[in-house]
Design an enzyme around this catalytic site. Sequence first.
Site, PDB file in Angstrom:
ATOM      1  N   GLU A 102      -9.654   1.261  25.451  1.00 23.28           N
ATOM      2  CA  GLU A 102     -10.687   1.407  26.492  1.00 23.28           C
ATOM      3  C   GLU A 102     -10.674   0.128  27.322  1.00 23.28           C
ATOM      4  O   GLU A 102     -11.088  -0.931  26.859  1.00 23.28           O
ATOM      5  CB  GLU A 102     -12.072   1.642  25.871  1.00 23.28           C
ATOM      6  CG  GLU A 102     -13.110   1.978  26.949  1.00 23.28           C
ATOM      7  CD  GLU A 102     -14.495   2.265  26.394  1.00 23.28           C
ATOM      8  OE1 GLU A 102     -14.813   1.804  25.288  1.00 23.28           O
ATOM      9  OE2 GLU A 102     -15.277   2.951  27.097  1.00 23.28           O
ATOM     10  N   HIS A 110     -16.671   9.283  28.037  1.00 25.67           N
ATOM     11  CA  HIS A 110     -18.136   9.439  28.070  1.00 25.67           C
ATOM     12  C   HIS A 110     -18.686   9.941  29.417  1.00 25.67           C
ATOM     13  O   HIS A 110     -19.207   9.179  30.219  1.00 25.67           O
ATOM     14  CB  HIS A 110     -18.905   8.217  27.545  1.00 25.67           C
ATOM     15  CG  HIS A 110     -18.424   6.848  27.943  1.00 25.67           C
ATOM     16  ND1 HIS A 110     -18.266   6.460  29.245  1.00 25.67           N
ATOM     17  CD2 HIS A 110     -18.115   5.767  27.194  1.00 25.67           C
ATOM     18  CE1 HIS A 110     -17.876   5.198  29.274  1.00 25.67           C
ATOM     19  NE2 HIS A 110     -17.772   4.761  28.049  1.00 25.67           N
ATOM     20  N   ASP A 151     -19.009   6.517  20.443  1.00 21.57           N
ATOM     21  CA  ASP A 151     -18.915   5.250  21.180  1.00 21.57           C
ATOM     22  C   ASP A 151     -19.756   4.192  20.463  1.00 21.57           C
ATOM     23  O   ASP A 151     -20.365   3.329  21.105  1.00 21.57           O
ATOM     24  CB  ASP A 151     -19.376   5.424  22.634  1.00 21.57           C
ATOM     25  CG  ASP A 151     -18.986   4.247  23.517  1.00 21.57           C
ATOM     26  OD1 ASP A 151     -18.134   3.448  23.097  1.00 21.57           O
ATOM     27  OD2 ASP A 151     -19.544   4.118  24.624  1.00 21.57           O
TER      28      ASP A 151
HETATM   29 ZN   LIG Z   1     -16.552   2.703  24.396  1.00 21.11          ZN
END
Ligand SMILES: [Zn+2]
Length: 399
Positions: free
Chosen positions: A140, A227, A285
């Site tokens: 990420e 997300h 997350d």
């Molecule tokens: Zn993340």
Amino acid sequence: MIPKDNLILIKNIQIYSEDRFIENGYIIMKNKKIIEVGVLSDLENDQDYQIIEVPSGFIAVPGFIDVHIHGVNGADTMDATKEALDTMASALPKEGTTSFLATTITQERKEIEKALINAGEYMKTQADQGKAEVLGIHLEGPFVNAKRAGAQPVHHIIDPNVSFLKEWLALSNHSIKLVTLAPEQPNGLEMVRYLKENGIIASIGHSDATYEQVVEAIEAGANHVTHLFNQMKGLHHREPGVVGAAFLHDELKAEIIADGVHVRPEMVKLAYQQKQREGLILITDSMRAKCLKNGTYDLGGQEVTVKDGKAVLEDGTLAGSILKLGQAFKNILNYTGCSIEDAIQMASVNPAKQLNIYDRKGSIAKGKDADIVILDHNREIFMTICRGEVAFHKEDDIK
Ligand SMILES: [Zn+2]
């Protein structure tokens, strides 16, 4: 007769198997695999089974797969130690997670590299039973858009760089399976194409892309959204942005943090209505503070305060979550009114298919890894089995 301990039997249980619901069924496991699933009346009782007792009315669902998790129980992927990944692999079965992508965060290059090397090494030697399995790495950042940094440290964000990525793939022993990037940044599309060619999931996230830019990214091979709603352009009637593109394009599977904090329940429901069960992937997350007390913790070199079910940076920006995937499973049922089968699709099937491992994970079926979660009447985790070995049992936990 096959010696005891080799055959493990769960019986008197409702089973959500790959192709049907079984009201009163049994599962036989052997050598980490599911070797039989069926109706209890068909069970042949001529074997010496090791029996796992389960109270009546409980249900068996496939183990959950978390493709976006930074940490739990004090450990974080960026700690870059074997112990950290081991802590995560040991803690996650408690929330029903049986496999996951260890997720990095935007950081100095050498910090990312340490984490990649560590995860690559860990995967070679990880315990093959009784813990959640590290399936690979979710990178990420750092190739994201500073305008949508969120909790990604802005000063370490860089433009997409395929030569860095090539080096990192080698350092990680080719265990990077998913990359979150902003395709609208310089060289963004080039990186998407490279990922696609190499069988790695290209995910649009921490991105300020317009609708048109997302369409270009899909054409280049992007097939995932990090997300949904968080750190991207929202839905606007003159600029559909990443959210609008995700709603309109089935090619994109969208992660969602269904904690009611990062995305409020009504928006989770809206996303579900648009993407349907095939299009959403439940993620956490989560950060290292999950399973720990309220307090102050580190996330990518930044101070994060955890209080009232939220993890926030000093300026109030939502940082990683402290959501458990088992809770997300319950939440999606409540927020959307979907069925257990639908929730399984979003927690287990879709991530397995997206990672191209549905032949061995993501459902309860003969020949697959024995990754099984047993839920009680309230849909709380009662037991989690990771590749044929009990990794979490609520009754042990209470003692
Ligand atoms: Zn993340």
